[in-house]
Design an enzyme around this catalytic site. Structure first.
Site, PDB file in Angstrom:
ATOM      1  N   ASN A   1      -8.645   0.597   7.823  1.00 20.70           N
ATOM      2  CA  ASN A   1      -7.541   0.348   8.812  1.00 20.70           C
ATOM      3  C   ASN A   1      -8.046   0.765  10.226  1.00 20.70           C
ATOM      4  OD1 ASN A   1      -5.795  -0.789   6.873  1.00 20.70           O
ATOM      5  ND2 ASN A   1      -5.255   1.522   6.271  1.00 20.70           N
TER       6      ASN A   1
ATOM      7  N   HIS B   1     -10.100   4.675  -0.595  1.00 21.62           N
ATOM      8  CA  HIS B   1      -9.250   5.109   0.767  1.00 21.62           C
ATOM      9  C   HIS B   1      -9.948   6.176   1.673  1.00 21.62           C
ATOM     10  CE1 HIS B   1      -5.111   3.762  -0.943  1.00 21.62           C
ATOM     11  NE2 HIS B   1      -5.947   3.176  -1.796  1.00 21.62           N
TER      12      HIS B   1
ATOM     13  N   ASP C   1       0.912  -1.050   0.124  1.00 16.23           N
ATOM     14  CA  ASP C   1       0.236   0.031  -0.012  1.00 16.23           C
ATOM     15  C   ASP C   1       0.743   1.122  -0.063  1.00 16.23           C
ATOM     16  OD1 ASP C   1      -2.574   1.246   0.016  1.00 16.23           O
ATOM     17  OD2 ASP C   1      -2.537   1.490   2.093  1.00 16.23           O
ATOM     18  N   HIS C   2       0.363   2.193  -0.714  1.00 19.22           N
ATOM     19  CA  HIS C   2       1.168   3.472  -0.819  1.00 19.22           C
ATOM     20  C   HIS C   2       2.450   3.418  -0.842  1.00 19.22           C
ATOM     21  CE1 HIS C   2      -2.408   6.355  -0.231  1.00 19.22           C
ATOM     22  NE2 HIS C   2      -2.708   5.373   0.840  1.00 19.22           N
TER      23      HIS C   2
ATOM     24  N   GLU D   1      -3.519   6.320  -7.454  1.00 18.90           N
ATOM     25  CA  GLU D   1      -4.194   7.632  -7.000  1.00 18.90           C
ATOM     26  C   GLU D   1      -4.156   8.721  -7.867  1.00 18.90           C
ATOM     27  OE1 GLU D   1      -3.639  10.004  -3.129  1.00 18.90           O
ATOM     28  OE2 GLU D   1      -4.222   7.763  -2.578  1.00 18.90           O
TER      29      GLU D   1
END
Length: 312
Positions: free
Chosen positions: A257, A233, A92-93, A145
């Protein structure tokens, strides 16, 4: 689907999202910081008969304290292959270009978020296209993104000092044309907490993206060689109703999360420090109690998202 991308039919991330899209439910994508969390996540998914996506931050590879260099990723990947339900492992990211290259070439990820959102749009597209091509060589699906989902997360560059850009249809088209499989649009969602006003989402943006997918891509499905999914997100402080509304609009990958993991950390603190230093519980008991709470919260959100009992 072209012969060159035939691997996408059996990519675990895309298999999970394909079925979710067909059956109209959402799949939770949750960060695992430790192996005990990953085990709890998988065991809960098995018990709930639900698919799950386990996310790791780049920290899991670059941590100065552990110098893990990817051992945690390898352990979670092995765990995922042994699971009785579909489990994928996703980076992720990922914002460092060289780290993405290393991960694609050396670590067993099913998918990687190529997050170049801290660059200008032009550089974002350029880097995304190049990294998608590299990831695909190693049979790794990709997410990107467009726009900027403002705010900051653990290990993610804070974008609050940049102009917040909502994703429009033309921007979504440009990113789809880089070859990404999953788009994480900016439609009023933010990384981190929303503050007193709470979430204020513009679902017209999501509707327009799905119209683009349907009208310009599905109609010529035989001419393209990748699929397109939408990811959410920034779910801190979401109610179950708001989460379900996102699923109703077609979003399948749900990064959840804090809504779940905060329970783990709160429980760890309350048990480990319960009653002062003389009355501490053992560390292992604190871990067990925290994982029980994590599992309980994960079960709740699997039910909310509709993924429970979808593995038959």
């Amino acid at each position: 689907m072209s012969v060159t991308n035939e691997w996408k039919k059996s990519n675990r991330t895309l298999e999970i999202l394909r079925k979710a899209q067909e059956e109209k439910y959402g799949v939770i994508a949750i960060i695992a910081y430790t192996f005990d969390q990953a085990v709890t996540i998988v065991r809960t998914a098995e018990r709930m008969k639900s698919p799950i996506m386990i996310l790791v931050f780049p920290w899991a590879i670059t941590s100065k304290s552990s110098g893990s260099n990817g051992e945690l990723v390898r352990a979670i990947s092995e765990l995922s292959y042994r699971a009785k339900v579909p489990v994928s492992v996703h980076l992720d990211h990922a914002q460092d270009i060289e780290l993405i290259k290393y991960c694609a070439r050396n670590l067993p990820f099913d998918s990687i978020m190529v997050d170049m959102s801290h660059y200008s749009r032009e550089d974002n597209l350029k880097h995304t296209r190049e990294l998608v091509e590299l990831c695909n060589q190693y049979k790794i699906a990709t997410e990107a993104e467009p726009g900027r989902i403002e705010g900051g997360e653990d290990g993610v560059l804070h974008t609050g000092d940049l102009e917040g850009l909502l994703t429009d249809v033309e921007e979504a088209r440009l990113f789809f044309d880089t070859g990404i499989d999953i788009i994480a649009p900016s439609f009023g969602n933010v990384h981190g907490d929303y503050g007193q006003a709470g979430p204020n989402l513009n679902f017209d943006i999501v509707k327009d993206i799905f119209k683009l997918i349907k009208n310009e891509y599905e109609a010529v499905q035989e001419k393209i060689d990748y699929e397109r999914y939408v990811c959410l997100h920034g779910t801190n402080e979401f109610s179950k109703e708001l989460m379900q509304e996102n699923i109703t609009h077609g979003i399948t990958k749900l990064n959840i999360n804090k809504l779940i993991l905060q329970s783990y950390f709160d429980e760890m603190q309350s048990y480990y420090y319960q009653g002062g230093s003389e009355a501490k519980l053992s560390f292992t008991e604190a871990i067990d109690k925290s994982n029980e709470k994590l599992s309980e919260c994960l079960e709740y959100w699997m039910d909310v998202c509709g993924s429970s009992n979808t593995v038959r």
